[in-house]
Write a protein that holds these residues in place. Structure first.
Motif, PDB file in Angstrom:
ATOM      1  N   MET A 132      33.475 -36.677 104.514  1.00 35.46           N
ATOM      2  CA  MET A 132      33.302 -36.092 105.778  1.00 35.46           C
ATOM      3  C   MET A 132      33.874 -36.914 106.941  1.00 35.46           C
ATOM      4  SD  MET A 132      31.317 -33.523 105.301  1.00 35.46           S
ATOM      5  CE  MET A 132      30.474 -33.335 107.073  1.00 35.46           C
ATOM      6  N   ILE A 133      33.896 -36.357 108.021  1.00 38.62           N
ATOM      7  CA  ILE A 133      34.505 -37.242 109.263  1.00 38.62           C
ATOM      8  C   ILE A 133      33.636 -38.134 109.747  1.00 38.62           C
ATOM      9  CG2 ILE A 133      35.209 -36.932 111.599  1.00 38.62           C
ATOM     10  CD1 ILE A 133      37.218 -35.612 109.521  1.00 38.62           C
ATOM     11  N   ASP A 134      33.829 -39.076 110.137  1.00 32.40           N
ATOM     12  CA  ASP A 134      33.044 -40.275 110.642  1.00 32.40           C
ATOM     13  C   ASP A 134      33.422 -40.376 112.219  1.00 32.40           C
ATOM     14  OD1 ASP A 134      31.730 -42.315 111.477  1.00 32.40           O
ATOM     15  OD2 ASP A 134      32.453 -43.895 110.132  1.00 32.40           O
ATOM     16  N   LYS A 135      32.301 -39.694 112.924  1.00 34.48           N
ATOM     17  CA  LYS A 135      32.579 -39.653 114.192  1.00 34.48           C
ATOM     18  C   LYS A 135      32.364 -40.967 115.099  1.00 34.48           C
ATOM     19  CE  LYS A 135      31.404 -34.633 114.358  1.00 34.48           C
ATOM     20  NZ  LYS A 135      30.772 -33.485 114.969  1.00 34.48           N
ATOM     21  N   ASN A 136      31.615 -41.949 114.379  1.00 37.69           N
ATOM     22  CA  ASN A 136      31.394 -43.203 114.927  1.00 37.69           C
ATOM     23  C   ASN A 136      32.532 -44.233 114.682  1.00 37.69           C
ATOM     24  OD1 ASN A 136      28.757 -42.675 116.051  1.00 37.69           O
ATOM     25  ND2 ASN A 136      27.850 -42.816 113.921  1.00 37.69           N
ATOM     26  N   SER A 137      33.510 -43.894 113.859  1.00 36.97           N
ATOM     27  CA  SER A 137      34.605 -44.495 113.609  1.00 36.97           C
ATOM     28  C   SER A 137      35.527 -44.986 114.803  1.00 36.97           C
ATOM     29  CB  SER A 137      35.393 -44.056 112.346  1.00 36.97           C
ATOM     30  OG  SER A 137      36.778 -44.690 112.093  1.00 36.97           O
ATOM     31  N   PRO A 138      36.301 -45.844 115.081  1.00 39.30           N
ATOM     32  CA  PRO A 138      37.038 -46.004 115.925  1.00 39.30           C
ATOM     33  C   PRO A 138      38.525 -45.441 115.755  1.00 39.30           C
ATOM     34  CG  PRO A 138      36.911 -47.950 114.564  1.00 39.30           C
ATOM     35  CD  PRO A 138      36.011 -47.308 114.146  1.00 39.30           C
ATOM     36  N   ILE A 139      38.552 -44.756 114.400  1.00 36.44           N
ATOM     37  CA  ILE A 139      39.733 -44.122 114.097  1.00 36.44           C
ATOM     38  C   ILE A 139      39.521 -42.775 114.722  1.00 36.44           C
ATOM     39  CG2 ILE A 139      41.248 -42.914 112.082  1.00 36.44           C
ATOM     40  CD1 ILE A 139      40.019 -45.290 110.434  1.00 36.44           C
ATOM     41  N   PRO A 140      40.613 -42.243 115.506  1.00 37.55           N
ATOM     42  CA  PRO A 140      40.326 -41.004 116.086  1.00 37.55           C
ATOM     43  C   PRO A 140      40.128 -39.756 115.264  1.00 37.55           C
ATOM     44  CG  PRO A 140      42.696 -42.228 116.769  1.00 37.55           C
ATOM     45  CD  PRO A 140      41.973 -42.734 115.833  1.00 37.55           C
ATOM     46  N   ILE A 141      39.416 -38.736 115.316  1.00 39.28           N
ATOM     47  CA  ILE A 141      38.907 -37.884 114.600  1.00 39.28           C
ATOM     48  C   ILE A 141      39.878 -36.994 114.168  1.00 39.28           C
ATOM     49  CG2 ILE A 141      37.512 -35.611 114.541  1.00 39.28           C
ATOM     50  CD1 ILE A 141      35.515 -36.928 116.563  1.00 39.28           C
ATOM     51  N   TYR A 142      40.927 -36.512 114.939  1.00 37.52           N
ATOM     52  CA  TYR A 142      42.129 -35.848 114.395  1.00 37.52           C
ATOM     53  C   TYR A 142      42.949 -36.456 113.435  1.00 37.52           C
ATOM     54  CZ  TYR A 142      46.064 -38.446 116.703  1.00 37.52           C
ATOM     55  OH  TYR A 142      46.884 -39.532 116.942  1.00 37.52           O
ATOM     56  N   TYR A 143      43.165 -37.677 113.598  1.00 33.70           N
ATOM     57  CA  TYR A 143      43.774 -38.781 112.697  1.00 33.70           C
ATOM     58  C   TYR A 143      42.959 -38.626 111.074  1.00 33.70           C
ATOM     59  CZ  TYR A 143      46.365 -42.508 110.236  1.00 33.70           C
ATOM     60  OH  TYR A 143      47.219 -43.418 109.334  1.00 33.70           O
ATOM     61  N   GLN A 144      41.753 -38.705 111.243  1.00 35.78           N
ATOM     62  CA  GLN A 144      40.936 -38.559 109.928  1.00 35.78           C
ATOM     63  C   GLN A 144      41.183 -37.350 109.316  1.00 35.78           C
ATOM     64  OE1 GLN A 144      36.876 -40.124 109.990  1.00 35.78           O
ATOM     65  NE2 GLN A 144      36.911 -40.818 112.237  1.00 35.78           N
ATOM     66  N   LEU A 145      41.207 -36.194 110.008  1.00 32.22           N
ATOM     67  CA  LEU A 145      41.468 -34.821 109.378  1.00 32.22           C
ATOM     68  C   LEU A 145      42.732 -34.868 108.928  1.00 32.22           C
ATOM     69  CD1 LEU A 145      40.386 -32.019 108.734  1.00 32.22           C
ATOM     70  CD2 LEU A 145      41.197 -31.379 111.017  1.00 32.22           C
ATOM     71  N   GLU A 146      43.778 -35.302 109.764  1.00 33.96           N
ATOM     72  CA  GLU A 146      45.007 -35.407 109.217  1.00 33.96           C
ATOM     73  C   GLU A 146      45.326 -36.058 108.090  1.00 33.96           C
ATOM     74  OE1 GLU A 146      49.370 -37.399 110.576  1.00 33.96           O
ATOM     75  OE2 GLU A 146      47.687 -37.207 111.937  1.00 33.96           O
ATOM     76  N   GLU A 147      44.710 -37.038 107.715  1.00 31.59           N
ATOM     77  CA  GLU A 147      44.796 -37.930 106.592  1.00 31.59           C
ATOM     78  C   GLU A 147      44.228 -37.311 105.321  1.00 31.59           C
ATOM     79  OE1 GLU A 147      46.673 -41.065 105.945  1.00 31.59           O
ATOM     80  OE2 GLU A 147      47.270 -40.005 107.984  1.00 31.59           O
ATOM     81  N   LYS A 148      43.169 -36.448 105.728  1.00 35.81           N
ATOM     82  CA  LYS A 148      42.130 -35.849 104.758  1.00 35.81           C
ATOM     83  C   LYS A 148      43.340 -34.750 104.061  1.00 35.81           C
ATOM     84  CE  LYS A 148      37.652 -36.638 106.096  1.00 35.81           C
ATOM     85  NZ  LYS A 148      36.989 -36.955 104.780  1.00 35.81           N
ATOM     86  N   ILE A 149      43.754 -34.008 104.993  1.00 35.26           N
ATOM     87  CA  ILE A 149      44.874 -32.970 104.592  1.00 35.26           C
ATOM     88  C   ILE A 149      45.909 -33.578 103.739  1.00 35.26           C
ATOM     89  CG2 ILE A 149      46.272 -31.007 105.328  1.00 35.26           C
ATOM     90  CD1 ILE A 149      44.339 -30.753 107.639  1.00 35.26           C
ATOM     91  N   LYS A 150      46.439 -34.605 104.332  1.00 34.17           N
ATOM     92  CA  LYS A 150      47.701 -35.299 103.664  1.00 34.17           C
ATOM     93  C   LYS A 150      47.323 -35.749 101.964  1.00 34.17           C
ATOM     94  CE  LYS A 150      50.206 -37.394 107.458  1.00 34.17           C
ATOM     95  NZ  LYS A 150      50.673 -38.709 108.041  1.00 34.17           N
ATOM     96  N   THR A 151      46.093 -36.336 102.215  1.00 32.18           N
ATOM     97  CA  THR A 151      45.742 -36.635 100.695  1.00 32.18           C
ATOM     98  C   THR A 151      45.486 -35.650  99.788  1.00 32.18           C
ATOM     99  OG1 THR A 151      44.536 -38.476 101.616  1.00 32.18           O
ATOM    100  CG2 THR A 151      43.807 -37.627  99.518  1.00 32.18           C
ATOM    101  N   GLN A 152      44.959 -34.332 100.327  1.00 33.96           N
ATOM    102  CA  GLN A 152      45.015 -33.219  99.491  1.00 33.96           C
ATOM    103  C   GLN A 152      46.206 -32.402  99.150  1.00 33.96           C
ATOM    104  OE1 GLN A 152      42.645 -30.776 102.321  1.00 33.96           O
ATOM    105  NE2 GLN A 152      40.727 -31.033 101.095  1.00 33.96           N
ATOM    106  N   ILE A 153      47.205 -32.815  99.896  1.00 38.28           N
ATOM    107  CA  ILE A 153      48.396 -32.193  99.590  1.00 38.28           C
ATOM    108  C   ILE A 153      49.258 -33.215  98.459  1.00 38.28           C
ATOM    109  CG2 ILE A 153      50.946 -31.941 100.560  1.00 38.28           C
ATOM    110  CD1 ILE A 153      49.777 -31.167 102.979  1.00 38.28           C
ATOM    111  N   ASP A 154      49.148 -34.757  98.785  1.00 42.97           N
ATOM    112  CA  ASP A 154      49.688 -35.575  97.844  1.00 42.97           C
ATOM    113  C   ASP A 154      49.095 -35.720  96.564  1.00 42.97           C
ATOM    114  OD1 ASP A 154      51.471 -36.288  99.795  1.00 42.97           O
ATOM    115  OD2 ASP A 154      50.075 -38.226 100.675  1.00 42.97           O
ATOM    116  N   GLN A 155      47.758 -35.448  96.409  1.00 43.26           N
ATOM    117  CA  GLN A 155      46.997 -35.320  95.006  1.00 43.26           C
ATOM    118  C   GLN A 155      47.419 -34.011  94.348  1.00 43.26           C
ATOM    119  OE1 GLN A 155      43.187 -36.666  96.086  1.00 43.26           O
ATOM    120  NE2 GLN A 155      43.841 -39.006  96.009  1.00 43.26           N
ATOM    121  N   GLY A 156      47.880 -33.052  95.089  1.00 42.85           N
ATOM    122  CA  GLY A 156      47.865 -31.547  94.363  1.00 42.85           C
ATOM    123  C   GLY A 156      46.926 -30.766  94.594  1.00 42.85           C
TER     124      GLY A 156
END
Length: 240
Positions: A1-25
């Motif tokens: 899930m997206i951690d809305k309390n994280s200092p990491i921007p929400i858009y960046y968290q989503l971006e990394e999730k999608i990247k991981t899905q692509i990299d892992q096939g």
């Protein structure tokens, strides 16, 4: 899930999730991503935040947009090491891919000054000008123009160009290829590249000029190529 309390921007968290899905096939090249509305609903975030993440993925070459259709996973880039002198055909074969060519034109010309200098010939020497699209597994990778002295290799034919030219020079003619130099620059596509590489206006390309020499120092070829930057990248191993 997206951690809305994280200092990491929400858009960046989503971006990394999608990247991981692509990299892992989990997401394969050509797969369509969920819509902005679906992502926003799934993670309870704004569509503007989703759009920011997707735009970053587009800019980084992970995905591409089709107007009126959706957003799709891009084909993976080919990593080309900058060590060693190899042909396009040899590069693709080493990756388990099939290299093919689409010949645009093949003719003998009176060389311009830049070509005579590169090939160390005089202006009266006839030169092959070979322009072709280089494809890997049927996908256009580069638009390439090659210049070779007809006196050096007198029997080039359209049929011969279906195979590796380096293989022909070394194994059929017995000429040993020694070394080459490459200059790489970035640019955006011109109309000719748009037509032959099947890319949109404004797309990035890597311009590569290669000078190749035989073992005895004789210039073999001058090659000017435009590689699709969304399909190709260069890699070099450096040691201190």
């Amino acid at each position: 899930m997206i951690d809305k309390n994280s200092p990491i921007p929400i858009y960046y968290q989503l971006e990394e999730k999608i990247k991981t899905q692509i990299d892992q096939g989990e997401l394969q090249p050509g797969d369509m991503l969920p819509s902005e509305r679906e992502y926003a609903s799934q993670y309870a975030i704004s569509r503007m935040t989703v759009r920011q993440a997707i735009t970053k993925l587009v800019n980084d070459g992970y995905v591409y947009r089709k107007k009126g259709t959706g957003t799709f996973v891009s084909a993976k880039k080919i990593d080309q090491p900058l060590q060693g002198l190899t042909s396009f055909t040899e590069d693709m074969k080493a990756r388990g891919m099939v290299a093919t060519n689409r010949l645009i034109h093949f003719k003998v010309i009176s060389p311009p000054l830049s070509v005579t200098k590169a090939l160390n010939i005089d202006s009266s020497t006839p030169v092959y000008e070979i322009q072709r699209v280089r494809l890997a597994d049927g996908l256009p990778m580069a638009l390439e123009t090659t210049y070779i002295s007809k006196h050096l290799i007198p029997n080039i034919t359209e049929k011969l160009l279906e195979q590796s030219l380096y293989d022909y020079v070394e194994n059929s003619l017995g000429k040993e290829i020694g070394e080459g130099t490459q200059i790489i620059e970035s640019s955006t596509v011109n109309q000719n590249e748009i037509t032959h590489l099947n890319v949109k206006k404004g797309s990035p390309v890597l311009l590569i000029e290669r000078h190749t020499y035989l073992k005895d120092g004789t210039p073999l070829e001058l090659v000017k190529s435009s590689y699709r930057a969304d399909r190709y990248r260069f890699m070099i191993n450096m040691q201190r």
